[in-house]
Design an enzyme around this catalytic site. Structure first.
Site, PDB file in Angstrom:
ATOM      1  CG  LEU A  40      -1.839  -1.250   1.334  1.00 15.23           C
ATOM      2  CD1 LEU A  40      -2.529  -1.297   2.699  1.00 15.23           C
ATOM      3  CD2 LEU A  40      -2.879  -1.231   0.215  1.00 15.23           C
ATOM      4  CB  THR A 142      -5.957   5.442 -10.581  1.00 16.81           C
ATOM      5  OG1 THR A 142      -6.521   6.549 -11.298  1.00 16.81           O
ATOM      6  CG2 THR A 142      -7.045   4.430 -10.295  1.00 16.81           C
ATOM      7  CG  ASP A 312      -0.437  12.717  -8.512  1.00 15.34           C
ATOM      8  OD1 ASP A 312      -0.610  13.641  -7.691  1.00 15.34           O
ATOM      9  OD2 ASP A 312       0.676  12.177  -8.716  1.00 15.34           O
ATOM     10  CG  HIS A 443      17.453  35.473  18.875  1.00 14.99           C
ATOM     11  ND1 HIS A 443      17.876  35.845  17.615  1.00 14.99           N
ATOM     12  CD2 HIS A 443      18.550  35.498  19.677  1.00 14.99           C
ATOM     13  CE1 HIS A 443      19.167  36.098  17.661  1.00 14.99           C
ATOM     14  NE2 HIS A 443      19.613  35.891  18.895  1.00 14.99           N
TER      15      HIS A 443
HETATM   16  P1  FAD Z   1      -0.504   7.514  -6.261  1.00 17.30           P
HETATM   17  O1  FAD Z   1       0.379   7.721  -5.111  1.00 17.30           O
HETATM   18  O2  FAD Z   1       0.102   7.463  -7.608  1.00 17.30           O
HETATM   19  O3  FAD Z   1      -1.278   6.168  -5.968  1.00 17.30           O
HETATM   20  C1  FAD Z   1      -2.163   5.598  -6.854  1.00 17.30           C
HETATM   21  C2  FAD Z   1      -2.203   4.104  -6.621  1.00 17.30           C
HETATM   22  O4  FAD Z   1      -3.267   3.578  -7.394  1.00 17.30           O
HETATM   23  C3  FAD Z   1      -0.949   3.369  -7.071  1.00 17.30           C
HETATM   24  O5  FAD Z   1      -0.424   2.613  -5.999  1.00 17.30           O
HETATM   25  C4  FAD Z   1      -1.414   2.462  -8.203  1.00 17.30           C
HETATM   26  O6  FAD Z   1      -0.790   1.171  -8.170  1.00 17.30           O
HETATM   27  C5  FAD Z   1      -2.894   2.315  -7.891  1.00 17.30           C
HETATM   28  N1  FAD Z   1      -3.716   2.050  -9.081  1.00 17.30           N
HETATM   29  C6  FAD Z   1      -3.742   2.757 -10.234  1.00 17.30           C
HETATM   30  N2  FAD Z   1      -4.694   2.257 -11.057  1.00 17.30           N
HETATM   31  C7  FAD Z   1      -5.276   1.230 -10.400  1.00 17.30           C
HETATM   32  C8  FAD Z   1      -6.324   0.348 -10.703  1.00 17.30           C
HETATM   33  N3  FAD Z   1      -7.002   0.437 -11.841  1.00 17.30           N
HETATM   34  N4  FAD Z   1      -6.646  -0.602  -9.791  1.00 17.30           N
HETATM   35  C9  FAD Z   1      -5.980  -0.698  -8.611  1.00 17.30           C
HETATM   36  N5  FAD Z   1      -4.998   0.130  -8.249  1.00 17.30           N
HETATM   37  C10 FAD Z   1      -4.652   1.086  -9.135  1.00 17.30           C
HETATM   38  N6  FAD Z   1       4.906  14.614  -3.653  1.00 17.30           N
HETATM   39  C11 FAD Z   1       5.073  15.343  -2.526  1.00 17.30           C
HETATM   40  O7  FAD Z   1       4.107  15.971  -2.055  1.00 17.30           O
HETATM   41  N7  FAD Z   1       6.282  15.384  -1.871  1.00 17.30           N
HETATM   42  C12 FAD Z   1       7.356  14.731  -2.352  1.00 17.30           C
HETATM   43  O8  FAD Z   1       8.430  14.787  -1.749  1.00 17.30           O
HETATM   44  C13 FAD Z   1       7.220  13.975  -3.543  1.00 17.30           C
HETATM   45  N8  FAD Z   1       8.269  13.296  -4.048  1.00 17.30           N
HETATM   46  C14 FAD Z   1       8.106  12.545  -5.189  1.00 17.30           C
HETATM   47  C15 FAD Z   1       9.212  11.885  -5.701  1.00 17.30           C
HETATM   48  C16 FAD Z   1       9.078  11.118  -6.846  1.00 17.30           C
HETATM   49  C17 FAD Z   1      10.284  10.395  -7.390  1.00 17.30           C
HETATM   50  C18 FAD Z   1       7.815  11.000  -7.481  1.00 17.30           C
HETATM   51  C19 FAD Z   1       7.643  10.140  -8.694  1.00 17.30           C
HETATM   52  C20 FAD Z   1       6.710  11.666  -6.978  1.00 17.30           C
HETATM   53  C21 FAD Z   1       6.846  12.460  -5.833  1.00 17.30           C
HETATM   54  N9  FAD Z   1       5.783  13.169  -5.296  1.00 17.30           N
HETATM   55  C22 FAD Z   1       5.949  13.931  -4.173  1.00 17.30           C
HETATM   56  C23 FAD Z   1       4.443  13.129  -5.907  1.00 17.30           C
HETATM   57  C24 FAD Z   1       3.545  12.157  -5.123  1.00 17.30           C
HETATM   58  O9  FAD Z   1       4.140  10.885  -5.103  1.00 17.30           O
HETATM   59  C25 FAD Z   1       2.168  12.100  -5.767  1.00 17.30           C
HETATM   60  O10 FAD Z   1       1.641  13.397  -5.895  1.00 17.30           O
HETATM   61  C26 FAD Z   1       1.228  11.270  -4.914  1.00 17.30           C
HETATM   62  O11 FAD Z   1       1.709   9.963  -4.745  1.00 17.30           O
HETATM   63  C27 FAD Z   1      -0.162  11.222  -5.544  1.00 17.30           C
HETATM   64  O12 FAD Z   1      -0.998  10.460  -4.743  1.00 17.30           O
HETATM   65  P2  FAD Z   1      -2.259   9.688  -5.344  1.00 17.30           P
HETATM   66  O13 FAD Z   1      -2.896   9.021  -4.177  1.00 17.30           O
HETATM   67  O14 FAD Z   1      -3.073  10.601  -6.165  1.00 17.30           O
HETATM   68  O15 FAD Z   1      -1.665   8.602  -6.348  1.00 17.30           O
END
Ligand code: FAD
Ligand code: NAI
Length: 464
Positions: A40, A142, A312, A443
């Protein structure tokens, strides 16, 4: 056969999805969360925020010890060596602990983890690993994945994306980063500190698009001083790989003579795209926009009532905390409450050294909206920063010229990521620059630079 209906099924267990699932369960809903990954936590915990910060931290420690920078404090090291396998192992341990922690929280809050890839079969049913599940409400969380660069094949050996760059088995001699954004600068910093020469090729005329102009300029100066070669207004037209070497062909973005750059690792970091492939959105009647994002209303409902989207996969900054806060707000709407998130006040931090943090409007955006007053205070004049020999950067506060309300704060400092929280909270409470200037700051702290920048808005800092 369709299983017993849930109140809510969240698709994706990244920071948006897992937080939403837990919040909805806390509010009394019967919740499941589908996740295709083995663990997760989504991109953030597995291949994003957490492993990148683990490597940034470890590489900074190595660099401090190895560079001799600490000798002036009387701290001398002899025979410092790099154990990259151990560095990766410690990173993986942090990831394992944190992803395992989410699994624990799911159990504690009675959120069912449905393992597999979800695809809609209708607006009220999904298929996961051959099983059908129904729910009263769905939330799409996702996330996003790496934007490919046409004509450039990521093999995760010589040509890598961010995931590959978090797991390089050895320090490359020359790392070329395509894209001078957040990933390029953070991961470029990691490998630069560990000994790689780093070249950043950026299509635009400056690095860090979207940030305050002055911050972009100052950051470029700092990275160059650290040894980065930054080639702006340059486009990559091709990458060929022979054995363990890559040859990039580049040319001026506006067109012109091409040249080649040799590298032993190329990192493609030109942005990320929303994950909607394989979700069968059409079966539910959801229409993505031209950029592939799922548009939502103020309550995070998509064009199909009862189906929500956050993080995202929706428009806005691709940041973990934006996804989390949207997840909480959306869960609260689903539970009949009013969810709250202020999209105008989402801080952003680049975790390089120094860190670069911002919240609210840039100077350019604020000036386009009306008259502004600006206060700036350099860390060179901050007593704690001077004492720590940590004087790079400044705090810049942009306030409305008439109301004095703070519109934006931009910080370059080793502690910028921590300091920006104060600015975000002040802005959330509708603070004026005077409110910050008259707040007593301890400070000696770097935070005093925030107070002095606020005083500078009306032209009266003490230490300048
Ligand atoms: P995600 O974290 O992308 O999670 C989505 C999940 O959905 C994934 O695990 C995927 O496997 C799953 N999924 C997708 N489609 C399906 C499906 N059809 N069925 C089942 N599961 C599915 N942001 C920050 O704020 N600070 C940071 O320091 C930072 N550092 C980063 C460094 C890197 C190298 C990268 C690549 C990104 C970074 N980010 C950072 C951005 C951050 O990771 C994302 O903005 C964040 O993870 C988005 O969250 P989310 O829940 O929208 O999607
Ligand atoms: P980005 O959008 O930050 O930067 C991509 C850069 O690549 C831009 O400067 C862009 O102009 C440039 N570019 C695009 N096409 C190009 C081409 N063909 N040739 C050369 N340059 C090109 O995207 P990045 O760095 O990939 O990060 C993706 C997302 O991940 C970001 O939106 C960010 O929000 C998130 N992230 C956040 C972090 C944080 O909060 N500290 C850390 C890492 C990622």
């Amino acid at each position: 056969m369709t299983n017993t209906p849930y109140d809510l099924i969240v698709i994706g267990a990244g920071p948006g999805g897992y937080v939403a699932a837990i919040r909805a369960a806390q509010l009394g809903l019967n919740v499941a969360c589908v996740e295709a990954r083995e663990t997760l936590g989504g991109t953030c915990l597995n291949v994003g925020c957490i492993p990148s910060k683990a490597l940034l931290h470890a590489s900074e420690l190595y660099h401090e010890a190895q560079s001799g920078d600490l000798a002036k404090f009387g701290v001398e090291f002899k025979g410092v060596s790099l154990n990259l396998d151990q560095m990766h192992a410690e990173k993986s341990k942090a990831v394992k602990e944190l992803t395992g922690g989410i699994e624990f929280l799911f159990k504690k809050n009675k959120v069912d983890w449905l393992k597999g890839h979800a695809a809609f079969t209708s607006a009220s049913t999904i298929d996961v690993a051959g099983q059908s599940y129904s729910a009263k409400k769905f939330m799409i969380a996702t996330g996003s994945s790496v934007t490919p660069l046409p004509g450039v094949t990521v093999d995760q050996k010589v040509v890598v994306d961010s995931t590959g760059a978090l797991a390089l088995p050895k320090v490359p001699k020359h790392l070329v980063v395509i894209g001078g954004g957040v990933i390029g600068l953070e991961l470029g910093s990691v490998w630069g500190r560990l000994g790689a020469k780093v070249t950043v090729v950026e299509y635009l005329d400056q690095i860090l698009p979207g940030m305050d102009g002055e911050v972009r300029k100052e950051s470029a100066k700092i990275f160059k001083k650290q040894g980065f070669e930054i080639r702006t207004s340059t486009k990559v037209t091709g990458v060929t790989v022979k054995g363990a070497k890559a040859t990039l062909t580049v040319e001026p973005a506006a067109g012109g003579a091409s040249e080649t750059i040799e590298a032993d690792c190329v990192l493609v970091a030109i942005g990320r795209k929303p994950n909607t492939d394989g979700l069968a959105l059409d079966k539910a009647g959801i229409v993505a926009n031209a950029r592939g994002q799922i548009e939502v209303g103020h309550d995070f409902q998509t064009n199909v009532p009862g189906i929500y989207a956050i993080g995202d996969v929706t428009p806005g900054p691709m940041l973990a905390h934006k996804a989390e806060d949207e997840g909480i707000a959306a869960a609260e709407f689903i539970a009949g409450q009013t969810g709250i998130i202020n999209h105008d006040i989402i801080p952003g931090v680049v975790y390089t050294h120094p860190e670069i943090a911002s919240v609210g409007l840039t100077e350019e955006e604020a000036k386009a909206k009306g008259e502004v007053k600006i206060g700036k205070f350099p860390f060179m004049a901050n007593s704690r920063a001077k004492t720590n020999r940590d004087t790079e950067g400044f705090v810049k506060i942009i306030a409305d010229a008439k109301s004095d309300r703070v519109l934006g704060v931009h910080i370059i400092s080793s502690l910028a990521g921590t300091l920006i929280a104060q600015a975000a909270q002040a802005m959330e409470f509708g603070a004026t620059s005077e409110d910050i200037a008259y707040t007593c700051h301890a400070h000696p702290t770097h935070a005093e630079a925030m107070k002095e920048a606020a005083m500078a808005v009306t032209g009266k800092p003490i230490h300048m």
